[in-house]
Structures are given as structure tokens and as C-alpha cells.
Design a protein around this motif. Structure first.
Motif, PDB file in Angstrom:
ATOM      1  N   ALA A 166      40.023  61.851  38.390  1.00  0.00           N
ATOM      2  CA  ALA A 166      40.892  62.998  38.649  1.00  0.00           C
ATOM      3  C   ALA A 166      42.113  62.520  39.411  1.00  0.00           C
ATOM      4  CB  ALA A 166      40.141  64.064  39.456  1.00  0.00           C
ATOM      5  N   GLY A 167      43.121  63.393  39.504  1.00  0.00           N
ATOM      6  CA  GLY A 167      44.294  63.061  40.291  1.00  0.00           C
ATOM      7  C   GLY A 167      43.928  62.916  41.753  1.00  0.00           C
ATOM      8  N   GLY A 168      44.603  62.018  42.440  1.00  0.00           N
ATOM      9  CA  GLY A 168      44.294  61.784  43.840  1.00  0.00           C
ATOM     10  C   GLY A 168      44.527  60.332  44.184  1.00  0.00           C
ATOM     11  N   MET A 169      43.822  59.870  45.213  1.00  0.00           N
ATOM     12  CA  MET A 169      44.032  58.517  45.688  1.00  0.00           C
ATOM     13  C   MET A 169      43.768  57.475  44.612  1.00  0.00           C
ATOM     14  SD  MET A 169      42.654  55.496  46.930  1.00  0.00           S
ATOM     15  CE  MET A 169      41.026  55.674  47.618  1.00  0.00           C
ATOM     16  N   ALA A 170      42.712  57.645  43.848  1.00  0.00           N
ATOM     17  CA  ALA A 170      42.357  56.655  42.828  1.00  0.00           C
ATOM     18  C   ALA A 170      43.459  56.499  41.789  1.00  0.00           C
ATOM     19  CB  ALA A 170      41.039  57.026  42.161  1.00  0.00           C
ATOM     20  N   SER A 171      44.040  57.615  41.360  1.00  0.00           N
ATOM     21  CA  SER A 171      45.100  57.534  40.349  1.00  0.00           C
ATOM     22  C   SER A 171      46.382  56.956  40.939  1.00  0.00           C
ATOM     23  CB  SER A 171      45.363  58.921  39.754  1.00  0.00           C
ATOM     24  OG  SER A 171      45.808  59.826  40.745  1.00  0.00           O
ATOM     25  N   ARG A 172      46.687  57.284  42.207  1.00  0.00           N
ATOM     26  CA  ARG A 172      47.879  56.720  42.850  1.00  0.00           C
ATOM     27  C   ARG A 172      47.723  55.215  43.063  1.00  0.00           C
ATOM     28  NH1 ARG A 172      47.212  61.210  46.316  1.00  0.00           N
ATOM     29  NH2 ARG A 172      46.886  59.854  48.127  1.00  0.00           N
ATOM     30  N   LEU A 173      46.522  54.809  43.437  1.00  0.00           N
ATOM     31  CA  LEU A 173      46.260  53.385  43.626  1.00  0.00           C
ATOM     32  C   LEU A 173      46.364  52.633  42.309  1.00  0.00           C
ATOM     33  CD1 LEU A 173      45.304  51.227  45.720  1.00  0.00           C
ATOM     34  CD2 LEU A 173      42.977  51.695  44.930  1.00  0.00           C
ATOM     35  N   ALA A 174      45.803  53.220  41.258  1.00  0.00           N
ATOM     36  CA  ALA A 174      45.800  52.557  39.951  1.00  0.00           C
ATOM     37  C   ALA A 174      47.209  52.297  39.443  1.00  0.00           C
ATOM     38  CB  ALA A 174      45.023  53.402  38.946  1.00  0.00           C
ATOM     39  N   ALA A 175      48.157  53.147  39.849  1.00  0.00           N
ATOM     40  CA  ALA A 175      49.532  52.979  39.374  1.00  0.00           C
ATOM     41  C   ALA A 175      50.159  51.685  39.864  1.00  0.00           C
ATOM     42  CB  ALA A 175      50.376  54.171  39.829  1.00  0.00           C
ATOM     43  N   GLY A 176      49.643  51.134  40.964  1.00  0.00           N
ATOM     44  CA  GLY A 176      50.233  49.918  41.512  1.00  0.00           C
ATOM     45  C   GLY A 176      49.454  48.658  41.203  1.00  0.00           C
ATOM     46  N   ILE A 177      48.406  48.774  40.403  1.00  0.00           N
ATOM     47  CA  ILE A 177      47.547  47.621  40.148  1.00  0.00           C
ATOM     48  C   ILE A 177      48.008  46.872  38.904  1.00  0.00           C
ATOM     49  CG2 ILE A 177      45.204  46.921  39.509  1.00  0.00           C
ATOM     50  CD1 ILE A 177      44.195  49.156  41.286  1.00  0.00           C
ATOM     51  N   ARG A 178      48.157  45.574  39.066  1.00  0.00           N
ATOM     52  CA  ARG A 178      48.495  44.691  37.952  1.00  0.00           C
ATOM     53  C   ARG A 178      47.359  43.673  37.822  1.00  0.00           C
ATOM     54  NH1 ARG A 178      51.106  48.393  37.815  1.00  0.00           N
ATOM     55  NH2 ARG A 178      53.386  48.655  37.811  1.00  0.00           N
ATOM     56  N   THR A 179      46.759  43.621  36.647  1.00  0.00           N
ATOM     57  CA  THR A 179      45.587  42.765  36.449  1.00  0.00           C
ATOM     58  C   THR A 179      45.823  41.313  36.848  1.00  0.00           C
ATOM     59  OG1 THR A 179      44.772  44.216  34.687  1.00  0.00           O
ATOM     60  CG2 THR A 179      43.888  41.983  34.765  1.00  0.00           C
ATOM     61  N   PRO A 180      46.979  40.706  36.514  1.00  0.00           N
ATOM     62  CA  PRO A 180      47.186  39.311  36.947  1.00  0.00           C
ATOM     63  C   PRO A 180      47.107  39.134  38.465  1.00  0.00           C
ATOM     64  CG  PRO A 180      48.771  39.896  35.259  1.00  0.00           C
ATOM     65  CD  PRO A 180      48.076  41.167  35.643  1.00  0.00           C
ATOM     66  N   ILE A 181      47.627  40.114  39.223  1.00  0.00           N
ATOM     67  CA  ILE A 181      47.564  40.024  40.680  1.00  0.00           C
ATOM     68  C   ILE A 181      46.120  40.126  41.155  1.00  0.00           C
ATOM     69  CG2 ILE A 181      48.211  41.162  42.838  1.00  0.00           C
ATOM     70  CD1 ILE A 181      50.839  41.932  41.553  1.00  0.00           C
ATOM     71  N   VAL A 182      45.343  41.026  40.548  1.00  0.00           N
ATOM     72  CA  VAL A 182      43.934  41.169  40.908  1.00  0.00           C
ATOM     73  C   VAL A 182      43.198  39.851  40.668  1.00  0.00           C
ATOM     74  CG1 VAL A 182      41.784  42.401  40.417  1.00  0.00           C
ATOM     75  CG2 VAL A 182      43.954  43.638  40.393  1.00  0.00           C
ATOM     76  N   ILE A 183      43.489  39.191  39.555  1.00  0.00           N
ATOM     77  CA  ILE A 183      42.829  37.922  39.227  1.00  0.00           C
ATOM     78  C   ILE A 183      43.242  36.823  40.193  1.00  0.00           C
ATOM     79  CG2 ILE A 183      42.658  36.109  37.471  1.00  0.00           C
ATOM     80  CD1 ILE A 183      42.937  38.321  35.362  1.00  0.00           C
ATOM     81  N   VAL A 184      44.528  36.756  40.501  1.00  0.00           N
ATOM     82  CA  VAL A 184      45.012  35.716  41.428  1.00  0.00           C
ATOM     83  C   VAL A 184      44.394  35.912  42.809  1.00  0.00           C
ATOM     84  CG1 VAL A 184      47.055  34.889  42.666  1.00  0.00           C
ATOM     85  CG2 VAL A 184      47.154  35.255  40.195  1.00  0.00           C
ATOM     86  N   GLU A 185      44.330  37.155  43.270  1.00  0.00           N
ATOM     87  CA  GLU A 185      43.723  37.406  44.581  1.00  0.00           C
ATOM     88  C   GLU A 185      42.238  37.062  44.575  1.00  0.00           C
ATOM     89  OE1 GLU A 185      46.638  40.823  46.466  1.00  0.00           O
ATOM     90  OE2 GLU A 185      44.800  41.454  45.470  1.00  0.00           O
ATOM     91  N   ALA A 186      41.552  37.347  43.476  1.00  0.00           N
ATOM     92  CA  ALA A 186      40.140  36.985  43.369  1.00  0.00           C
ATOM     93  C   ALA A 186      39.970  35.469  43.417  1.00  0.00           C
ATOM     94  CB  ALA A 186      39.548  37.540  42.079  1.00  0.00           C
ATOM     95  N   MET A 187      40.857  34.754  42.735  1.00  0.00           N
ATOM     96  CA  MET A 187      40.782  33.292  42.744  1.00  0.00           C
ATOM     97  C   MET A 187      41.039  32.735  44.145  1.00  0.00           C
ATOM     98  SD  MET A 187      42.757  32.504  39.150  1.00  0.00           S
ATOM     99  CE  MET A 187      42.804  30.731  39.436  1.00  0.00           C
ATOM    100  N   ALA A 188      41.996  33.326  44.857  1.00  0.00           N
ATOM    101  CA  ALA A 188      42.291  32.870  46.220  1.00  0.00           C
ATOM    102  C   ALA A 188      41.107  33.124  47.153  1.00  0.00           C
ATOM    103  CB  ALA A 188      43.543  33.574  46.744  1.00  0.00           C
ATOM    104  N   LEU A 189      40.519  34.330  47.073  1.00  0.00           N
ATOM    105  CA  LEU A 189      39.370  34.643  47.905  1.00  0.00           C
ATOM    106  C   LEU A 189      38.167  33.776  47.537  1.00  0.00           C
ATOM    107  CD1 LEU A 189      39.620  38.553  48.055  1.00  0.00           C
ATOM    108  CD2 LEU A 189      39.942  36.956  49.953  1.00  0.00           C
ATOM    109  N   ALA A 190      37.994  33.513  46.250  1.00  0.00           N
ATOM    110  CA  ALA A 190      36.887  32.667  45.812  1.00  0.00           C
ATOM    111  C   ALA A 190      37.053  31.237  46.332  1.00  0.00           C
ATOM    112  CB  ALA A 190      36.781  32.680  44.293  1.00  0.00           C
ATOM    113  N   ALA A 191      38.279  30.733  46.289  1.00  0.00           N
ATOM    114  CA  ALA A 191      38.533  29.375  46.792  1.00  0.00           C
ATOM    115  C   ALA A 191      38.250  29.282  48.282  1.00  0.00           C
ATOM    116  CB  ALA A 191      39.969  28.970  46.485  1.00  0.00           C
ATOM    117  N   LEU A 192      38.707  30.272  49.039  1.00  0.00           N
ATOM    118  CA  LEU A 192      38.458  30.277  50.477  1.00  0.00           C
ATOM    119  C   LEU A 192      36.965  30.431  50.777  1.00  0.00           C
ATOM    120  CD1 LEU A 192      41.449  32.486  51.675  1.00  0.00           C
ATOM    121  CD2 LEU A 192      41.101  30.052  52.172  1.00  0.00           C
ATOM    122  N   SER A 193      36.294  31.259  49.993  1.00  0.00           N
ATOM    123  CA  SER A 193      34.861  31.448  50.196  1.00  0.00           C
ATOM    124  C   SER A 193      34.097  30.166  49.892  1.00  0.00           C
ATOM    125  CB  SER A 193      34.343  32.589  49.309  1.00  0.00           C
ATOM    126  OG  SER A 193      34.933  33.821  49.670  1.00  0.00           O
ATOM    127  N   ALA A 194      34.462  29.492  48.797  1.00  0.00           N
ATOM    128  CA  ALA A 194      33.789  28.239  48.445  1.00  0.00           C
ATOM    129  C   ALA A 194      33.934  27.205  49.543  1.00  0.00           C
ATOM    130  CB  ALA A 194      34.354  27.713  47.123  1.00  0.00           C
TER     131      ALA A 194
END
Length: 244
Positions: A166-194
Motif C-alpha cells: 500500500a502507499g506509505g513508507m514502503a512505497s516511498r522507500l522503494a522509489a529510491g532503491i536501485r538494485t546495483p546499489i543494493v548489490i554493491v552495499e551487500a558486497m561491501a558488508l559481506a567483505a567486511l563481515s568475512a
């Protein structure tokens, strides 16, 4: 830095410059890529409180840590957890009923139980970790920082994997999400975690599990679901760290 300060103002009670743009959707969309960074800052405050409290014993350390966690976030995610618990408890598989109950500002019995169990779980896990760390409390700091960062990366992954209900925080947040950025951040966190705490790589399968659950249970995601997921992810990663 507008996005960073928007994320700081949204996720925490840390004073941040106010940007009177009049565009709530745009502010939250700009904040999206910065959520893990602000999460790391939250984790740093918790680690500091835990370290200082450890001088008085592991349970005092845990109490200081959980109080800092709640105060610095303004109990934002706990509120989402309570709303989701009430919604799921009353919905009986009806998504529309879930949305109606979750939007109700009153706290129900399911939400109250969820809050008590979540706070108790974090308190006990932090006490156990503090007791095990003993005089080496600072060794816990990188892991706590990563746990809070992973937990706030999770909404980005969930929002990129399924639609808002539904409309609300989830939809507003989704508007700013770019899959490549999500992947890069996951890779950075994974590297630091490793490097610093390999057990926290469990965040990746746990994120997939969250996505599968919300898709099967509701078919989408809401802002309250994001908050609940953050809380559950933090507890599960604390448990993983303890069982390492």
C-alpha cells in the motif's frame, strides 16, 4: 549529503539538519542508499554503551546496550514489530485485514507479547555476549556495527524483491532503491563481515528467508514489515554471533 541526513533523521533521534523540501517521498527516496551507513552509526553507539556498561557487569552492559538501541532509534522498529504482530495475529491469511489492523495505533495483545519477547531476547543475547567477551569488550564492537548495518540493508533488499502492499513508507522507500546499489552495499558488508565476523555472512540467507516469508504470507511488504524485519534480523544475528 541530503540523503544521509534524511536517513539519519528518519532512522534515529540523533540531531540532523532539517531540510524543509516539502517532498516526503523524495526525502525518503534519497535516504534509501544511506540506511546501512546510519545503521552502522547506531551499532557504534550500542557498542560504546555495552563497553562502558561492562565495567559494572554483563547484565548492566546489556541493559545499557538495549536502552541505547531503543532510545537512539526512538523505538521505530519495535513499533513496526508490534503492528505486524497484531496484524498477523488478527488477519488469518487476509491481507486486507492485516493492513487494517496494522494501521491501528492501538497496541493489541499480540503486539505486546512481541515487544516483550523481542526486548527480552536482545537483553539476554547482549548479556551473554558481554559475559563471554569479558575484558575484551571492544572486540565485539565491529560485529555490533555490522549487525545494525546488515539489519538496515535488509529493507533495501526486501523492497527491491517485492512490491509495496500500500502507499506509505514502503512505497516511498522503494522509489529510491536501485538494485546495483543494493548489490554493491551487500558486497561491501559481506567483505567486511568475512574479515571481521564471518558468522554474520548468515545475513544473506536470512534476508532471502525474510523475502520468501513476506511474499508467501502477504505477497508484498509494508513499512511495518520493514521495521519488524530489522528487529528480527538483529536478534538472529546476535544469536549467530553468540553461537559462533
Amino acid at each position: 549529503m541530503t540523503g544521509f541526513f534524511a536517513a539519519l533523521g528518519f532512522l534515529t533521534r540523533i540531531p540532523a539538519p532539517a531540510f524543509a523540501t516539502g517532498d516526503a517521498q523524495g526525502d525518503l527516496a534519497r535516504a534509501a542508499p544511506w540506511l546501512p551507513v546510519v545503521g552502522a552509526l547506531v551499532g557504534a553507539y550500542v557498542a560504546l554503551a555495552l563497553t562502558l556498561g561492562a565495567f559494572a557487569g554483563p547484565w548492566i552492559a546489556a541493559l545499557a546496550g538495549i536502552l541505547t538501541w531503543v532510545i537512539i532509534t526512538g523505538a521505530l522498529h519495535l513499533d513496526g514489530l508490534a503492528d505486524v504482530a497484531d496484524g498477523l495475529g488478527a488477519a488469518h491469511g487476509d491481507t486486507q485485514r492485516f493492513l487494517e489492523v496494522a494501521r491501528d495505533s492501538h497496541l493489541g495483545s499480540f503486539g505486546a507479547v512481541a515487544l516483550v519477547l523481542q526486548i527480552a531476547a536482545k537483553l539476554i543475547l547482549l548479556a551473554a555476549l558481554a559475559g563471554r567477551a569479558g575484558p575484551h569488550m571492544l572486540h565485539l564492537a565491529p560485529a555490533l556495527i555490522l549487525i545494525a548495518a546488515w539489519a538496515r540493508w535488509l529493507p533495501l533488499a526486501l523492497a527491491s524483491a517485492m512490491p509495496p502492499l500500500a502507499g506509505g513508507m514502503a512505497s516511498r522507500l522503494a522509489a529510491g532503491i536501485r538494485t546495483p546499489i543494493v548489490i554493491v552495499e551487500a558486497m561491501a558488508l559481506a567483505a567486511l563481515s568475512a574479515w571481521l565476523a564471518p558468522v554474520l555472512l548468515a545475513a544473506l540467507p536470512l534476508a532471502a528467508g525474510h523475502a520468501l516469508y513476506w511474499r508467501a504470507r502477504l505477497g508484498g511488504i509494508t513499512g511495518d514489515c520493514h521495521g519488524a524485519s530489522i528487529e528480527i534480523m538483529e536478534s538472529l544475528l546476535l544469536l549467530a554471533l553468540l553461537l559462533r
